[in-house]
Design an enzyme around this catalytic site. Structure first.
Site, PDB file in Angstrom:
ATOM      1  N   SER A   1       0.844  -1.181   0.000  1.00  0.00           N
ATOM      2  CA  SER A   1       0.000   0.000   0.000  1.00  0.00           C
ATOM      3  C   SER A   1       0.883   1.237   0.000  1.00  0.00           C
ATOM      4  CB  SER A   1      -0.931   0.011   1.215  1.00  0.00           C
ATOM      5  OG  SER A   1      -0.165   0.072   2.411  1.00  0.00           O
ATOM      6  N   SER A   2       0.264   2.378  -0.209  1.00  0.00           N
ATOM      7  CA  SER A   2       0.969   3.654  -0.131  1.00  0.00           C
ATOM      8  C   SER A   2       0.345   4.444   1.016  1.00  0.00           C
ATOM      9  CB  SER A   2       0.847   4.424  -1.452  1.00  0.00           C
ATOM     10  OG  SER A   2       1.625   5.605  -1.417  1.00  0.00           O
ATOM     11  N   THR A   3       1.160   4.780   1.992  1.00  0.00           N
ATOM     12  CA  THR A   3       0.704   5.444   3.210  1.00  0.00           C
ATOM     13  C   THR A   3       0.186   6.839   2.906  1.00  0.00           C
ATOM     14  OG1 THR A   3       2.391   4.233   4.428  1.00  0.00           O
ATOM     15  CG2 THR A   3       1.437   6.137   5.534  1.00  0.00           C
TER      16      THR A   3
END
Length: 358
Positions: free
Chosen positions: A82-84
């Site tokens: 995922s991308s924070t």
């Protein structure tokens, strides 16, 4: 009127991060402006009542608006990566208190976006990033090269750090841990920084000048990261979920319902005290389970529990302790690491309220 360009979306995102106080240091502001997030998030997965939708370049403005929003984005269908949310990334990067020229070890390459920010700020030759997943490493390298960065990116177990590359000035992790690996401290210079998710919070530590210890605090921001994996294949939770959903066990009225696990401040303490517990919701039913096969199911003011230990008994006990302490938030806790001993303190107390288990 034409749709906004990626640079316009990027400029707005950075301006919003500055306005909300997440991005203060002008050097990090420049790094965020220089790195186009959409190169590292070519697609993300959006879940709604219709199921999961892949949002990519074909969605045009909708894709760019999502990429440059301040939200956590799932970037693989199997939820491996995922991308924070950018605001949390900014707060964690600033917490490193870098001056320039430091060698930084990143644990959890993921999409490569955070690696690119570090490379822009410090120079790619000062950055090493480690991820357990060779496929994610390969994708990240390709994206980083396309963006003009070539840091050292290694497929390895992040808990071991990077033992072959000497001493680092800082370590930053983008995955959840339940304790600080000793390997990180061994590979960190005196007074070096560690910034890492710990449970549902972010710990900011400094290595002490002598020995292998560190002390620090927790940021006020909540942090819900994917856990550090020690193997390339994701852990299979399906059997545990089915057991929790359909298993027979001891049933009693619960003292506290599943909503306590959604309380942002309580969740920090609950995750620290019960680090192996994982929640799930299936058809509106709240489930909790541990890898050892312990589980709990909450339905109609009743909890049913099975397995080696009573999961919900442990959670209720921890929540009762947190209430008795006055509902303290994350920033009121401190962490001290001394060799294998890792202790959490509340406020100015000299007595630990919790000892973390490696």
């Amino acid at each position: 009127m034409s749709e906004p360009t990626s640079s316009e979306y990027l400029g707005k995102m950075v301006a919003d991060l500055v306005a909300c106080g997440a991005l203060v240091d002008q050097r990090w502001q420049a790094a965020f402006m220089a790195v186009p997030r959409h190169l590292f998030v070519p697609r993300f997965y959006r879940n709604d009542q219709q199921g999961s939708t892949v949002v990519d370049e074909a969605f045009g403005d909708e894709w760019l608006a999502g990429v440059y929003s301040d939200v956590h984005l799932v970037t693989t269908e199997d939820v491996r990566s995922s991308s924070t949310a950018p605001s949390l990334m900014a707060r964690m990067l600033e917490a490193l208190e870098l001056e320039g020229g430091e060698r930084v070890l990143e644990i959890g390459t993921g999409t490569g976006y955070n690696t690119a920010l570090l490379s822009e700020r410090l120079g790619a030759d000062h950055v090493t990033s480690v991820d357990i997943d060779p496929d994610l490493v390969a994708q990240a390298k390709e994206r980083l090269n396309r963006a003009g960065y070539s840091p050292r990116v290694v497929a390895a177990d992040g808990a071991d750090g990077d033992p072959d590359a000497g001493v680092y000035d800082a370590v930053i992790a983008t995955c959840r841990l339940d304790y600080i690996p000793q390997a990180w401290l061994n590979q960190l210079r005196s007074n070096g920084a560690i910034v890492t998710p710990l449970g549902a919070g972010v710990a900011v530590l400094r290595k002490t000048s002598a020995g292998d210890g560190a002390t620090g605090r927790f940021l006020s921001a909540s942090a819900y990261f994917m856990p550090l994996r020690h193997q390339a294949a994701p852990a299979l939770a399906g059997d545990l979920i089915r057991l929790a959903l359909h298993g027979s066990g001891d049933t009693r009225p619960y003292k506290f319902g599943a909503s306590i696990h959604s309380d942002n401040e309580a969740r920090f303490w609950l995750d620290l005290t019960n680090p192996e517990v994982r929640p799930a919701t299936v058809d509106g039913v709240s489930l909790f389970f541990r890898p050892d096969g312990s589980w709990a199911r909450l339905v109609d003011d009743q909890v049913t529990q099975g397995g080696p230990s009573k999961v919900w008994d442990d959670i209720e006990a921890a929540y009762t302790t947190w209430l008795a302490a006055g509902r303290p938030s994350r920033e009121h806790y401190r962490l001290t690491v001394s060799g294998p001993q890792q202790e959490v303190f509340l406020g100015d107390s000299t007595e630990p309220v919790l000892r973390l288990k490696a």
